[in-house]
Design an enzyme around this catalytic site. Structure first.
Site, PDB file in Angstrom:
ATOM      1  N   LYS A 153       0.606  -0.935   0.170  1.00 12.71           N
ATOM      2  CA  LYS A 153      -0.061   0.036  -0.417  1.00 12.71           C
ATOM      3  C   LYS A 153       0.752   1.219   0.095  1.00 12.71           C
ATOM      4  CE  LYS A 153      -3.362   2.205   2.670  1.00 12.71           C
ATOM      5  NZ  LYS A 153      -4.426   2.377   3.685  1.00 12.71           N
ATOM      6  N   GLU A 194      10.776  -4.772   4.580  1.00 15.64           N
ATOM      7  CA  GLU A 194      10.455  -6.079   3.994  1.00 15.64           C
ATOM      8  C   GLU A 194      10.089  -6.596   2.612  1.00 15.64           C
ATOM      9  OE1 GLU A 194       8.815  -4.772   6.503  1.00 15.64           O
ATOM     10  OE2 GLU A 194       9.285  -6.410   8.632  1.00 15.64           O
ATOM     11  N   GLY A 209      -4.529  -1.149   4.922  1.00 10.79           N
ATOM     12  CA  GLY A 209      -4.039  -3.052   4.451  1.00 10.79           C
ATOM     13  C   GLY A 209      -5.071  -3.925   4.820  1.00 10.79           C
ATOM     14  N   ARG A 210      -5.038  -4.636   6.263  1.00 14.15           N
ATOM     15  CA  ARG A 210      -5.982  -5.506   6.489  1.00 14.15           C
ATOM     16  C   ARG A 210      -7.015  -5.771   5.752  1.00 14.15           C
ATOM     17  NH1 ARG A 210      -4.363  -2.346  10.683  1.00 14.15           N
ATOM     18  NH2 ARG A 210      -6.011  -1.569  11.489  1.00 14.15           N
ATOM     19  N   GLU A 270      -4.880  -6.701  15.112  1.00 14.58           N
ATOM     20  CA  GLU A 270      -4.657  -5.039  14.971  1.00 14.58           C
ATOM     21  C   GLU A 270      -5.602  -3.899  14.884  1.00 14.58           C
ATOM     22  OE1 GLU A 270      -0.975  -4.811  11.267  1.00 14.58           O
ATOM     23  OE2 GLU A 270      -2.655  -4.491  10.103  1.00 14.58           O
ATOM     24  N   HIS A 298      -5.288 -32.833  18.129  1.00 14.20           N
ATOM     25  CA  HIS A 298      -4.663 -33.306  18.713  1.00 14.20           C
ATOM     26  C   HIS A 298      -3.004 -32.747  19.003  1.00 14.20           C
ATOM     27  CE1 HIS A 298      -6.012 -37.434  17.000  1.00 14.20           C
ATOM     28  NE2 HIS A 298      -7.079 -36.533  16.216  1.00 14.20           N
ATOM     29  N   LYS A 306       9.495  -0.651  14.139  1.00 13.30           N
ATOM     30  CA  LYS A 306       9.228  -0.372  12.476  1.00 13.30           C
ATOM     31  C   LYS A 306      10.883   0.454  13.068  1.00 13.30           C
ATOM     32  CE  LYS A 306       5.369  -1.132   9.454  1.00 13.30           C
ATOM     33  NZ  LYS A 306       4.591  -0.425   8.840  1.00 13.30           N
TER      34      LYS A 306
HETATM   35  O1  F6P Z   1       3.206  -3.166   9.969  1.00 12.97           O
HETATM   36  C1  F6P Z   1       1.420  -2.653   9.308  1.00 12.97           C
HETATM   37  C2  F6P Z   1       1.310  -2.758   8.286  1.00 12.97           C
HETATM   38  O2  F6P Z   1       1.603  -1.419   8.549  1.00 12.97           O
HETATM   39  C3  F6P Z   1       0.099  -3.392   8.172  1.00 12.97           C
HETATM   40  O3  F6P Z   1      -0.702  -2.953   8.224  1.00 12.97           O
HETATM   41  C4  F6P Z   1      -0.215  -3.590   6.695  1.00 12.97           C
HETATM   42  O4  F6P Z   1      -1.179  -3.890   5.830  1.00 12.97           O
HETATM   43  C5  F6P Z   1       1.825  -4.123   6.413  1.00 12.97           C
HETATM   44  O5  F6P Z   1       2.207  -3.770   7.519  1.00 12.97           O
HETATM   45  C6  F6P Z   1       2.034  -3.426   4.975  1.00 12.97           C
HETATM   46  O6  F6P Z   1       1.725  -2.371   4.423  1.00 12.97           O
HETATM   47  P1  F6P Z   1       2.636  -2.157   2.998  1.00 12.97           P
HETATM   48  O7  F6P Z   1       1.267  -2.884   2.686  1.00 12.97           O
HETATM   49  O8  F6P Z   1       1.626  -0.626   3.630  1.00 12.97           O
HETATM   50  O9  F6P Z   1       3.487  -2.476   2.172  1.00 12.97           O
END
Ligand code: F6P
Length: 559
Positions: free
Chosen positions: A205, A211, A266-267, A352, A383, A511
Site C-alpha cells: 500500500k 520487508e 491494509g488488512r 491489528e 491432537h 519498525k
Molecule cells: O506493519 C503493519 C502494516 O502497516 C499493515 O497494516 C499492512 O498491512 C502491512 O504493514 C503492509 O503494509 P504495506 O502494504 O504498506 O507494505
C-alpha cells in the site's frame, strides 16, 4: 460516561449472575427450541450459536448494548464514506470495492465507483493477457508463475484466499507468496522458478515497507542476473500500491501499476488490486464471485435487524465473553484443510484492528478490548491444543467453521471430518460429569481406590461456548461472505469498545527501532546505546557477523 458505567453494561454485569447458575447443557435440556432460537440461516450459510452461555434475555441485553453504542449510526457512516478512521482522518470503504458499479460516492472530489471500475477493468485485461499466454516474457515464453511480494495485509489475504480456493484455480499458473524479511523465504521460492516465465507482483500500500522493498530488490537482482537488460523488467514486474511516485522510483513501468486508495486499510485490501494474485490464480470471473459474496454479506449486515445479523451476533457474543467472563483469547478452528491460513489471516484482521486501548476522546478505556485470536485446522488441532480447550482452567470461546461439501470426496473422509467437528462442539458444551465418569470406570472394572485416583482427571467441566458456521460449499462466493462477516464483526466490536479499528500505530515503534539497530549490527564498534539486554544481543550478532566475514576472507586468501 465510561462504557462500563452505562446502563446496558451494568445490566449485563447483573444478568451474568443469573446465567452463571445454569450450564448450556441444562439450558438445552429444558429448551427444546434452543437451536431454532439461537441460529441464523442466510443463503447457504448457517450460524449456530445455541451452544453459548446465553439466554434470550442475554441476547436482548447485548442487542441493547449494540444499539446504545451507536452501531447503527457508525455502520451508516462507514458505508457512506465518512472519515471514521479518526486518527488518520480517512474514510473506510473496503465495502465500496465489492459493490456493483453504477452508484455515486464522492471521496475527495472523485466518484470512487468510477475509480474502482477503472482498476477492475485494468486487472481484468491484465489477467486475460497473462492467463491466455498472450503476455510474453523477455524470451518470448508465456508466464507460468506469479510471485506476490508483500507483507501483512498485502500478503495474508491473497495468500489465505488462494489457498482456500485452490480447487477453483484454472490451473494454468502457479502462485507463490514471499513476505518475510528472512532471506530464506525469497531464496527458497526463487530456487523453484525460471526468470523467463515468472511474474513478480510487488504489493505494498505504502511502497515503503522494508520487508517488501528488500525482497523486491532481491527478486530484481535475481531476474537481471539472467535477463541482463533492465528494459525486460517491464515484462516481469508489476506493482500494486497507492504510492505511484515510489513505484516509478523503484523502476516499475507505470502501465504495470495497479492503484488503490488510502481509504482501503491494509488488512481490508484483498478486495482491491491487492487481490491481483487471486484474480490471476483463479481467473477474473472467480475474483468477481468473491467480491459478490462479500457484497451480499455487506447487504445482510446493512439491512438485517441486529437480532438476525450474523456479524452483529458474533461481535456481541465475543464481547460477552471478553468483557463479562474475562476470556482473553478466542479460537478459530476451520474444519477444512484449504482454510489452513484462515486463522492467521483473522489474527491480523482482528488483532491489528482491535488491539487498542484509547478511545476517540483520547481517554484510556477501562474495559478489555480485542482478544488474542488463534487457531489451526481441525482435526489437527484436536491432537495438539484441544486438551486445554476441554480441561484447562481458562474459558476459550471458539468458532468452528465447516463446509458440508468436500472438494475431494474420498471414502469416509468427509463424514469423519464432520463427525469430529460436531463431536468437539458437543463435548465442549456437555463435558462429562463425575457421575458419568464413575459409571464408565465402574463398567471398565475399576475398583473404588483406582477410581478415586482417576476420577477428577477424567471429568470435563463442559459449559465451553462455541459457534458453528456451516457452509454448503466453500466456493469463491461463500469465502467472500465469510471474510466480510468477520470484517463486520470486528467493526461492531470496535464501535462498542469505542476504539479506532482502522489505524495501527502500535506496529510503528518496532519498525523505528529496527531502523536504528540495523546499522548497529553492521558496525565495527561495540554498541552501548541500549539497555543491557539489547546491547548484548546486538553485540553478539555483530561479533558473529564479523567473525564470519573474517573466515570468508581467510578462505578467499587461501585460494
Ligand atoms: O506493519 C503493519 C502494516 O502497516 C499493515 O497494516 C499492512 O498491512 C502491512 O504493514 C503492509 O503494509 P504495506 O502494504 O504498506 O507494505
Amino acid at each position: 460516561m465510561e462504557l462500563s458505567r452505562s446502563a446496558a453494561w451494568s445490566a449485563l454485569v447483573f444478568h451474568k449472575q443469573e446465567v452463571d447458575k445454569k450450564t448450556i447443557r441444562d439450558m438445552f435440556a429444558c429448551e427444546s427450541d434452543r437451536f431454532v432460537r439461537f441460529s441464523v440461516k442466510w443463503k447457504e450459510m448457517l450460524l449456530d450459536y445455541s451452544k453459548n452461555r446465553i439466554t434470550s434475555r442475554t441476547m436482548e441485553l447485548l442487542l441493547e448494548l449494540a444499539h446504545s453504542a451507536g452501531v447503527d449510526e457508525k455502520r451508516q457512516q462507514m458505508f457512506q464514506g465518512e472519515p471514521i478512521n479518526f486518527t488518520e482522518k480517512r474514510s473506510v470503504l473496503h465495502t465500496a470495492l465489492r459493490r456493483p458499479s453504477g452508484y455515486v460516492l464522492d471521496v475527495d472530489g472523485l466518484n470512487i465507483a468510477d475509480e474502482i471500475a477503472d482498476v477492475l477493468l485494468q486487472m481484468k485485461n491484465f489477467c486475460e493477457e497473462i492467463i491466455s499466454g498472450k503476455w510474453k516474457g523477455y524470451t518470448g515464453k508465456s508466464i507460468t508463475d506469479v510471485v506476490n511480494i508483500g507483507i501483512g495485509g498485502s500478503d495474508l489475504g491473497p495468500y489465505m484466499v488462494t489457498e482456500a480456493l485452490k480447487p477453483f484455480a484454472h490451473g494454468g499458473l502457479e502462485v507463490h507468496f514471499v513476505s518475510n524479511i528472512d532471506g530464506s523465504h525469497i531464496r527458497e521460492t526463487l530456487k523453484r522458478l525460471d526468470p523467463q516465465t515468472t511474474l513478480f507482483i510487488i504489493a505494498s500500500k505504502t511502497f515503503t515497507t522494508q520487508e517488501t522493498l528488500t525482497n523486491a530488490l532481491t527478486a530484481r537482482e535475481w531476474f537481471l542476473a539472467q535477463a541482463v537488460e533492465e528494459e525486460y523488467i517491464k515484462k516481469h514486474f508489476a506493482a500494486v500500491s497507492t504510492n505511484q511516485e515510489k513505484v516509478v522510483e523503484f523502476g516499475i513501468d507505470d502501465a504495470n501499476m495497479f492503484r488503490f486508495w488510502d481509504w482501503v486499510g491494509g488488512r481490508y485490501s484483498l478486495w482491491s488490486s491487492i487481490g491481483l494474485s487471486i484474480a490471476l490464480y483463479l481467473g477474473f470471473n472467480r475474483f468477481e464471485e468473491l467480491l459478490a459474496g462479500a457484497h451480499a454479506m455487506d447487504e445482510h449486515f446493512l439491512n438485517e435487524p441486529f437480532s438476525q445479523n450474523m456479524p452483529v451476533i458474533l461481535a456481541l457474543l465475543g464481547i460477552w465473553y471478553r468483557n463479562f467472563f474475562d476470556a482473553a483469547s478466542h479460537a478459530v478452528i476451520p474444519y477444512d484443510q484449504y482454510l489452513h491460513r484462515f486463522p492467521a489471516y483473522l489474527q491480523q484482521l482482528d488483532m491489528e484492528s482491535n488491539g487498542k486501548r484509547v478511545d476517540e476522546n483520547g481517554h484510556t478505556v477501562n474495559h478489555a478490548t480485542g482478544p488474542v485470536i488463534w487457531g489451526e485446522p481441525g482435526t489437527n488441532a484436536q491432537h495438539a491444543f484441544f486438551q486445554l480447550l476441554h480441561q484447562g482452567p481458562d474459558l476459550i470461546p471458539a468458532d468452528f467453521i465447516v463446509p458440508l461439501k468436500s472438494q475431494n470426496p474420498s471414502g469416509e473422509h468427509h463424514d469423519m471430518l464432520l463427525a469430529n467437528c460436531f463431536a468437539q462442539t458437543e463435548a465442549l458444551m456437555k463435558g462429562k460429569t463425575e457421575q458419568e465418569v464413575r459409571a464408565e470406570l465402574s463398567d471398565a472394572g475399576y475398583d473404588e481406590a483406582d477410581m478415586h485416583k482417576l476420577l477428577k482427571h477424567k471429568v470435563f467441566s463442559g459449559n465451553r461456548p462455541t459457534n458453528t458456521i456451516l457452509v454448503q460449499e466453500l466456493n469463491p462466493f461463500m469465502l467472500g461472505s465469510l471474510i466480510a462477516m468477520y470484517e463486520h464483526k470486528v467493526f461492531v466490536q470496535g464501535v462498542i469498545w469505542r476504539i479506532n479499528s482502522f489505524d495501527q500505530w502500535g506496529v510503528e515503534l518496532g519498525k523505528q527501532l529496527a531502523r536504528t539497530i540495523l546499522p548497529e549490527i553492521q558496525s565495527e564498534e561495540a554498541i552501548t546505546a541500549h539497555d543491557a539486554s539489547t546491547n548484548a544481543l546486538i553485540n553478539m550478532a555483530r561479533t558473529f557477523r564479523e567473525e564470519n566475514i573474517r573466515k570468508a576472507s581467510a578462505q578467499l586468501s587461501f585460494f
